[in-house]
Enzyme design. Structure first.
Site, mmCIF file in Angstrom:
data_model
loop_
_atom_site.group_PDB
_atom_site.id
_atom_site.type_symbol
_atom_site.label_atom_id
_atom_site.label_comp_id
_atom_site.label_asym_id
_atom_site.label_seq_id
_atom_site.Cartn_x
_atom_site.Cartn_y
_atom_site.Cartn_z
ATOM 1 N N GLU A 42 67.266 49.470 57.493
ATOM 2 C CA GLU A 42 68.583 49.683 57.561
ATOM 3 C C GLU A 42 69.263 48.960 58.054
ATOM 4 O OE1 GLU A 42 72.471 52.090 57.110
ATOM 5 O OE2 GLU A 42 72.145 52.147 59.264
ATOM 6 N N ARG B 263 76.519 79.311 28.576
ATOM 7 C CA ARG B 263 77.011 79.407 29.655
ATOM 8 C C ARG B 263 75.875 78.765 31.189
ATOM 9 N NH1 ARG B 263 80.288 75.148 31.147
ATOM 10 N NH2 ARG B 263 80.998 76.185 29.856
ATOM 11 N N LYS C 128 71.359 62.372 48.675
ATOM 12 C CA LYS C 128 72.589 62.730 48.419
ATOM 13 C C LYS C 128 72.638 64.064 46.871
ATOM 14 C CE LYS C 128 74.913 59.553 50.932
ATOM 15 N NZ LYS C 128 75.870 58.604 51.447
ATOM 16 N N ASP D 102 73.775 47.245 55.420
ATOM 17 C CA ASP D 102 74.625 48.362 55.218
ATOM 18 C C ASP D 102 75.967 47.707 55.765
ATOM 19 O OD1 ASP D 102 75.495 51.312 55.236
ATOM 20 O OD2 ASP D 102 75.679 51.096 57.688
ATOM 21 N N LYS E 33 67.679 54.689 60.116
ATOM 22 C CA LYS E 33 68.893 54.595 59.669
ATOM 23 C C LYS E 33 68.953 54.205 60.810
ATOM 24 C CE LYS E 33 71.262 56.420 56.291
ATOM 25 N NZ LYS E 33 71.877 55.026 55.315
#
Length: 303
Positions: A220, A124, A159, A241, A191
């Site tokens: 951005e 596994r 992410k 964006d 950002k």
């Protein structure tokens, strides 16, 4: 019946030099990865594998195959081998395909021969690595195919699952994608919240340049006016964006090659070709890592 009493727990120095070298060539730190594998096995083995070790004699030896249950692009087979070598020690392992290969349903990806009970103990954990990373590679390869002929490339984000970033970004490369920054330290990414706190896109960029003059910077923007401001001061990487394709096309025309442009925000595979055709250099796709379904791979013992 002689029962299994412990895994063989190979040390890092007992691993084949070729495997460690292969992982290093892939941009992975083999020693860190070894430690991660040990920790992953510890989740499954706070004690004995009570099912396998009670039902299968220690002397029983079999061969197991990792078999693709679907077509896709594989990644993480070297990590799966590392799991088996840690649990079983000096064993016979064959990998007829390499990470980054496109495979079909039914293809054998990896073969291991060793004590049956320990094969099942390692199964596994080895599959968790191979299925997840192959899923990331397969998802990335789909974006790469969708962008063929546009000149744009798909790029990942931060992410990622905590402690899995190196592996997930490696899987993106296996799928033909491009890595964005690895950490908060190797590149500045301005950002919307940075812009708000600093007082504007130009102010944020100049503050970073003042304190970290050698660090790459991407800013951005959410308007073409902001884009023009940044081009005037020589910003070389700009993130567009949540712009539609008409805005992206206009942004490319305004930029005229003076900066690299990356489209970002809610991009989906069905619009990839349309977005790539606008002339942007990259598409930022967090879903490569945060939403990729696993690739279905199973371990089958040979009769």
């Amino acid at each position: 019946m002689t029962p299994v009493t412990a895994i063989r727990a190979a040390t890092f120095d007992q691993l084949p030099a070729g495997l460690a070298g292969e992982l290093a060539d892939a941009g992975l730190d083999a020693r860190i990865l070894y430690s991660d594998v040990v920790a992953a096995l510890a989740e499954d083995l706070p004690g004995d594998d009570v099912t396998s070790w009670a039902t299968i004699p220690a002397e029983q030896v079999q061969t197991a195959d990792f078999v693709a249950r679907q077509s896709g692009t594989v990644a993480g087979l070297g990590v799966a081998e590392l799991v088996f070598r840690y649990v079983l020690g000096d064993i016979e392992v064959d990998r007829p395909v390499r990470d980054g290969s496109a495979v079909a349903k039914g293809d054998v990806l990896l073969t291991v021969t060793g004590p049956t009970a320990l094969l099942l103990t390692a199964e596994r954990t080895a599959l968790n690595y191979a299925c997840h990373l192959s899923g990331v590679a397969t998802a990335t390869a789909a974006w790469v195919r969708a962008l063929e002929g546009t000149g744009a490339r798909v790029r990942d984000t931060r992410k990622t699952i905590p402690h899995f970033r190196d592996l997930e970004k490696y899987a993106v490369r296996c799928g033909g994608g491009v890595n964005h920054r690895h950490s908060l330290s190797d590149m500045a990414l301005v950002k919307d919240n940075h812009v708000l706190a600093a007082g504007g896109v130009v102010a944020a960029y100049e503050l970073i340049r003042e304190r970290y003059p050698s660090v790459p910077v991407q800013v951005e923007v959410d308007s073409l006016d902001q884009l023009r401001e940044l081009l005037e001061i020589g910003v070389e990487q700009i993130l567009l964006d949540n712009m539609d394709t008409d805005q992206l096309t206009e942004a490319v025309a305004i930029t005229a090659g003076r900066a690299q442009l990356e489209a970002s925000g809610g991009l989906t595979l069905d619009v990839a070709a349309e977005v790539g055709a606008t002339g942007v250099d990259f598409l930022a796709v967090g879903a490569l890592t945060h939403s990729a379904p696993v690739m279905d791979i199973a371990m089958d013992l040979r009769p």
